[in-house]
Scaffold this motif. Structure first.
Motif, short mmCIF file in Angstrom:
data_model
loop_
_atom_site.label_atom_id
_atom_site.label_comp_id
_atom_site.label_asym_id
_atom_site.label_seq_id
_atom_site.Cartn_x
_atom_site.Cartn_y
_atom_site.Cartn_z
N GLY A 101 0.88 -1.29 -0.15
CA GLY A 101 -0.01 0.02 0.14
C GLY A 101 0.93 1.24 0.11
O GLY A 101 0.26 2.49 0.19
N ALA A 102 2.16 1.31 -0.12
CA ALA A 102 2.90 2.40 0.08
C ALA A 102 3.09 2.94 -1.30
O ALA A 102 2.71 2.39 -2.39
N ALA A 103 3.59 4.22 -1.53
CA ALA A 103 4.18 4.88 -2.73
C ALA A 103 4.88 3.90 -3.59
O ALA A 103 4.84 3.74 -4.68
N ILE A 104 6.03 3.47 -3.00
CA ILE A 104 6.86 2.64 -3.76
C ILE A 104 6.46 1.29 -4.12
O ILE A 104 6.69 1.01 -5.40
N ASN A 105 5.45 0.72 -3.56
CA ASN A 105 4.62 -0.25 -4.24
C ASN A 105 3.91 -0.01 -5.59
O ASN A 105 4.10 -0.55 -6.48
N ALA A 106 3.25 1.14 -5.53
CA ALA A 106 2.38 1.48 -6.44
C ALA A 106 3.43 2.05 -7.77
O ALA A 106 3.40 1.58 -8.97
#
Length: 338
Positions: A101-106
């Motif tokens: 769910g974090a920015a880096i995942n997206a």
């Protein structure tokens, strides 16, 4: 897999580092000159393609196997009030990374990167660098090896990021120790601290430098005394990438600070790296100047996690798409300019 058996092996690995493949560089430049466009008209996209060719050892480089890693660690110096967030946030964000769910995942999904998340004993912060070394030799070596372990020889492109409340403080200390300029010149607002927080950070870094600089005689000792587990892990990953000729996209201030002691020891160390972006953290532009790297992007980002590098992957893919898929003048039956 690269592994450093002892601190001396890490230091020794900095000697005789491989260079890019000269034949691949020449062939890639020759291909660029044959593509259906005026010479140099794609600007830095041409440079990126040639850079990738040299490190991958082929005139037609690829960006199919992109690996990313986020390393997380906690810092004793955070107790000095150098961050806008409590240390509990590190573990909470690690859970967010692992849940996707974090920015880096997206952004990793968007750029097609395979993402790993490695957390280092979050219940056991490093030592407060203002009064003691951050890590023992064993802790530092374990972190370096954990970083090196994420790099596989078949990787086309690597980027690394971090999570650790308070970690712009050890990052600033590493930069000041490597390149001088004093604590105030490297201490910024990090996670958004106020003026009082900046003063506390500057004081902590000044104390750390006064205490540890005489013993920072090797990159290993600098990382051990002034860094953190996630910072050492990034250094280990980026060194392993160089040893395997894997090109690297450098993320923000903390990721770059991780290799500041290595660049100070060998100014050519970052030759296998592209600076993905220049963050809003004040010391980052100055650090990139010391590295001799011109950032690909300036987006006013300051998140860390590898996010700026993930965005820059799209530029690398564009550069390689043009390099590999454009027709040559001969193939398109277009008369080349004289």
């Amino acid at each position: 897999m690269i592994e450093f058996a002892e601190p001396a092996a890490f230091v020794a690995a900095l000697c005789g580092l491989p260079s890019p493949d000269a034949a691949a560089l020449s062939a890639a430049r020759e291909r660029q000159g044959q593509l259906t466009k005026p010479a140099g008209s794609l600007g830095r996209l041409e440079d990126i393609a040639v850079f990738m060719a040299g490190w991958q050892g082929t005139s037609r480089p690829a960006a199919d196997r992109i690996r990313a890693a986020v390393f997380a660690g906690n810092h004793g110096v955070a107790a000095r009030g150098v961050s806008a967030f409590p240390v509990e946030v590190t573990a909470q964000m690690v859970a967010n990374f692992r849940a996707g769910g974090a920015a880096i995942n997206a952004l990793a999904r968007s750029c097609g990167a395979e993402l790993s998340v490695i957390a280092f004993d979050l219940e056991r912060p490093t030592g407060d660098i203002a009064v003691e070394p951050a890590m023992s030799e064993a802790d530092c070596l374990a972190a370096l090896n954990a970083g090196a372990a994420v790099v596989a020889a078949d990787t086309d492109l690597l980027f690394v990021g971090e999570m650790g409340i308070g970690n712009t403080t050890p990052a600033a200390a590493l930069c000041a120790q490597a390149f001088g300029g004093g604590a105030a010149g490297w201490c910024g607002r990090g996670s958004g601290i106020d003026d009082g927080g900046v003063l506390r950070k500057t004081d902590a870094v000044a104390r750390a430098l006064a205490l540890h600089t005489p013993q920072c005689t090797t990159p290993f000792e600098s990382l051990r005394r002034l860094g953190g587990r996630e910072i050492a892990a990034m250094a280990g990953a980026i060194l392993a990438a160089r040893m395997l000729r894997v090109p690297v996209l450098l993320d923000g201030f903390i990721a770059c600070a991780a290799i500041a002691p290595l660049v100070a020891a060998d100014p050519a160390f970052a030759d296998h790296c592209l600076a993905a972006h220049c963050s809003a953290e004040g010391g980052h532009a100055r650090l990139l100047d010391h590295f001799g790297l011109d950032p690909l992007l300036r987006l006013n980002m300051r998140l860390g996690e590898g996010t700026g590098a993930a965005v820059a992957v799209h530029l690398v893919r564009a550069a390689l798409g043009a390099h590999n898929e454009m027709a040559t003048f001969a193939e398109a039956a277009v008369t080349a300019a004289l």
